[in-house]
Design an enzyme around this catalytic site. Sequence first.
Site, mmCIF file in Angstrom:
data_model
loop_
_atom_site.group_PDB
_atom_site.id
_atom_site.type_symbol
_atom_site.label_atom_id
_atom_site.label_comp_id
_atom_site.label_asym_id
_atom_site.label_seq_id
_atom_site.Cartn_x
_atom_site.Cartn_y
_atom_site.Cartn_z
ATOM 1 N N ARG A 144 3.051 -9.663 -9.022
ATOM 2 C CA ARG A 144 1.628 -9.325 -8.833
ATOM 3 C C ARG A 144 0.950 -9.133 -10.187
ATOM 4 O O ARG A 144 1.449 -8.399 -11.038
ATOM 5 C CB ARG A 144 1.495 -8.047 -8.005
ATOM 6 N N HIS B 119 5.927 -5.565 -9.370
ATOM 7 C CA HIS B 119 4.564 -5.070 -9.590
ATOM 8 C C HIS B 119 4.216 -5.202 -11.073
ATOM 9 O O HIS B 119 4.623 -4.398 -11.896
ATOM 10 C CB HIS B 119 4.472 -3.612 -9.144
ATOM 11 N N GLY B 120 3.461 -6.251 -11.357
ATOM 12 C CA GLY B 120 3.068 -6.486 -12.749
ATOM 13 C C GLY B 120 1.579 -6.251 -12.956
ATOM 14 O O GLY B 120 1.001 -6.808 -13.891
ATOM 15 N N ARG C 135 -6.429 -2.767 3.601
ATOM 16 C CA ARG C 135 -6.998 -1.690 4.416
ATOM 17 C C ARG C 135 -7.255 -2.101 5.858
ATOM 18 O O ARG C 135 -7.044 -1.298 6.774
ATOM 19 C CB ARG C 135 -8.287 -1.194 3.752
ATOM 20 N N TYR D 171 0.344 -0.507 -14.611
ATOM 21 C CA TYR D 171 1.695 0.067 -14.585
ATOM 22 C C TYR D 171 2.549 -0.592 -15.672
ATOM 23 O O TYR D 171 2.049 -1.392 -16.466
ATOM 24 C CB TYR D 171 2.294 -0.088 -13.175
ATOM 25 N N MET E 47 0.828 -1.211 0.000
ATOM 26 C CA MET E 47 0.000 0.000 0.000
ATOM 27 C C MET E 47 0.858 1.255 0.000
ATOM 28 O O MET E 47 1.578 1.544 0.961
ATOM 29 C CB MET E 47 -0.953 -0.016 1.194
ATOM 30 N N THR E 48 0.775 1.975 -1.100
ATOM 31 C CA THR E 48 1.523 3.211 -1.268
ATOM 32 C C THR E 48 0.941 4.278 -0.353
ATOM 33 O O THR E 48 -0.270 4.473 -0.320
ATOM 34 C CB THR E 48 1.460 3.609 -2.755
HETATM 35 C C1 LIG Z 1 -3.899 3.265 0.220
HETATM 36 C C2 LIG Z 1 -3.683 2.116 -0.713
HETATM 37 C C3 LIG Z 1 -2.525 2.077 -1.478
HETATM 38 C C4 LIG Z 1 -2.296 1.010 -2.364
HETATM 39 N N1 LIG Z 1 -1.099 0.942 -3.043
HETATM 40 C C5 LIG Z 1 -0.808 -0.155 -3.768
HETATM 41 C C6 LIG Z 1 0.497 -0.335 -4.317
HETATM 42 O O1 LIG Z 1 1.410 0.487 -4.140
HETATM 43 N N2 LIG Z 1 0.729 -1.448 -5.043
HETATM 44 C C7 LIG Z 1 -0.233 -2.378 -5.265
HETATM 45 O O2 LIG Z 1 0.032 -3.370 -5.953
HETATM 46 N N3 LIG Z 1 -1.470 -2.252 -4.730
HETATM 47 C C8 LIG Z 1 -1.762 -1.189 -3.969
HETATM 48 N N4 LIG Z 1 -2.994 -1.089 -3.353
HETATM 49 C C9 LIG Z 1 -3.955 -2.217 -3.455
HETATM 50 C C10 LIG Z 1 -3.791 -3.163 -2.236
HETATM 51 O O3 LIG Z 1 -2.552 -3.839 -2.276
HETATM 52 C C11 LIG Z 1 -4.910 -4.216 -2.166
HETATM 53 O O4 LIG Z 1 -4.818 -5.061 -3.281
HETATM 54 C C12 LIG Z 1 -6.299 -3.600 -2.096
HETATM 55 O O5 LIG Z 1 -6.350 -2.576 -1.127
HETATM 56 C C13 LIG Z 1 -7.365 -4.656 -1.756
HETATM 57 O O6 LIG Z 1 -7.091 -5.244 -0.511
HETATM 58 P P1 LIG Z 1 -7.980 -4.813 0.798
HETATM 59 O O7 LIG Z 1 -9.409 -4.951 0.371
HETATM 60 O O8 LIG Z 1 -7.571 -5.774 1.865
HETATM 61 O O9 LIG Z 1 -7.634 -3.395 1.113
HETATM 62 C C14 LIG Z 1 -3.259 -0.014 -2.491
HETATM 63 C C15 LIG Z 1 -4.421 0.037 -1.719
HETATM 64 C C16 LIG Z 1 -4.632 1.074 -0.829
HETATM 65 C C17 LIG Z 1 -5.872 1.071 0.020
#
Ligand SMILES: Cc1cc2nc3c(=O)[nH]c(=O)nc-3n(C[C@H](O)[C@H](O)[C@H](O)COP(=O)(O)O)c2cc1C
Length: 366
Positions: free
Chosen positions: A222, A169-170, A334, A174, A28-29
């Site tokens: 991914r 990160h695939g 989350r 991106y 999560m970025t």
């Molecule tokens: C704030 C935020 C930032 C995220 N950044 C990325 C990221 O940098 N790379 C990525 O592959 N997915 C990113 N995601 C997606 C999450 O890895 C995840 O797949 C998505 O939130 C669903 O999971 P959850 O329902 O448990 O939150 C991000 C999600 C959130 C909420």
Amino acid sequence: MSYADSLVFKPARYGSMSVRNRIAMAPMTRRKCGEDGVVTEQSVEYYRRRAAGEVGLIISEGVPVDSLHAADGPTVPHMETAGQIAAWKRVVDAVHEEGGAIAPQLWHTGPKAMDPIGPSSSAAPPRKDGQARPDVRAMEDADFEQVIEAFVSAARISREIGCNAIELHGAHGYLLDAFLCPGTNQRTDEYGGPIENRLRFPLEVVKAVRGAVGADYPILYRISQWKSEDEDKIKFRGPDDLEPVVVALREAGVDILHVSTERALDPAFPDVSDRTLAGWVKELSDLPTVAVGSVSLALMCNDSYGGEMARVADPGPEIELIEEGEADLLAVGRALISNPDWVQIVRDGDWRDLKPFAMSDLDTLA
Ligand SMILES: Cc1cc2nc3c(=O)[nH]c(=O)nc-3n(C[C@H](O)[C@H](O)[C@H](O)COP(=O)(O)O)c2cc1C
């Protein structure tokens, strides 16, 4: 009901990496660095708290692989200069001190970068905040070499500072995903056209990284069906579309496929069966998979990250996915932001005590 005896809370080993359980923190970025791209002490403590909460594997926020075209903004953490590397090492050491394992997510935003490049030239996809972006420049020979070298260098550094694995990160439109998608890859050379050509560059990256990190070092990759800017555009219409991609990734050197979905339990191809996408990927690739999406969250709305607030839900059905062998690890996103101690709460059967995720939880690195 206590989930303490569930397989998801038992240790596992993947190549040189041991994990104390099969719960991963989803990448999560957070965009909380200064413009110097140095991970802050708040981030060190943020990751430490999740490791202290007994997360098995922390997959970090996206780490741009270079400072040329990889990043989509100024406040994401890099791993290139001595200062940036030393700061990441503090994260790695903190996670290890708490008994966790960590894999940085190595990221090239490609068409979504501040200075975008991609398989083909195009008008840049719109930004979520509505701001204009420069147009995407089609990659030339020198770019291919540079990007591969950047992934290799980031992977080497990750290994040197003690990361237990890396994730490429695939997914999500991106750079590597942009090659895979016919919509964003209009090349007429050996990198465009049929799927074996569109796969060529992602596979070159995987092979080069595998060569650099050695045989035993776990590489996660991914993938996703969807892209954030075009969620209706489905890439894999059925298992036949999926199979060549996941088999080629395995043959190139990927050890674990991380299957990004909005809801881990959703059937991937409902006309065929109710098997999840992680289940299909595992079946077709014969690799361990990570399932993810709305674990312990209910009431997701249709905006990017689930609306203002999501209610908590029993993660039992997703835990069952691991129990039944449909997937091998379960990533939590989350819900781990709002609950650093998610593993302990859920394992003890107290999921009703989880705090619901709220968008405002993203304001700080609590
Ligand atoms: C704030 C935020 C930032 C995220 N950044 C990325 C990221 O940098 N790379 C990525 O592959 N997915 C990113 N995601 C997606 C999450 O890895 C995840 O797949 C998505 O939130 C669903 O999971 P959850 O329902 O448990 O939150 C991000 C999600 C959130 C909420």
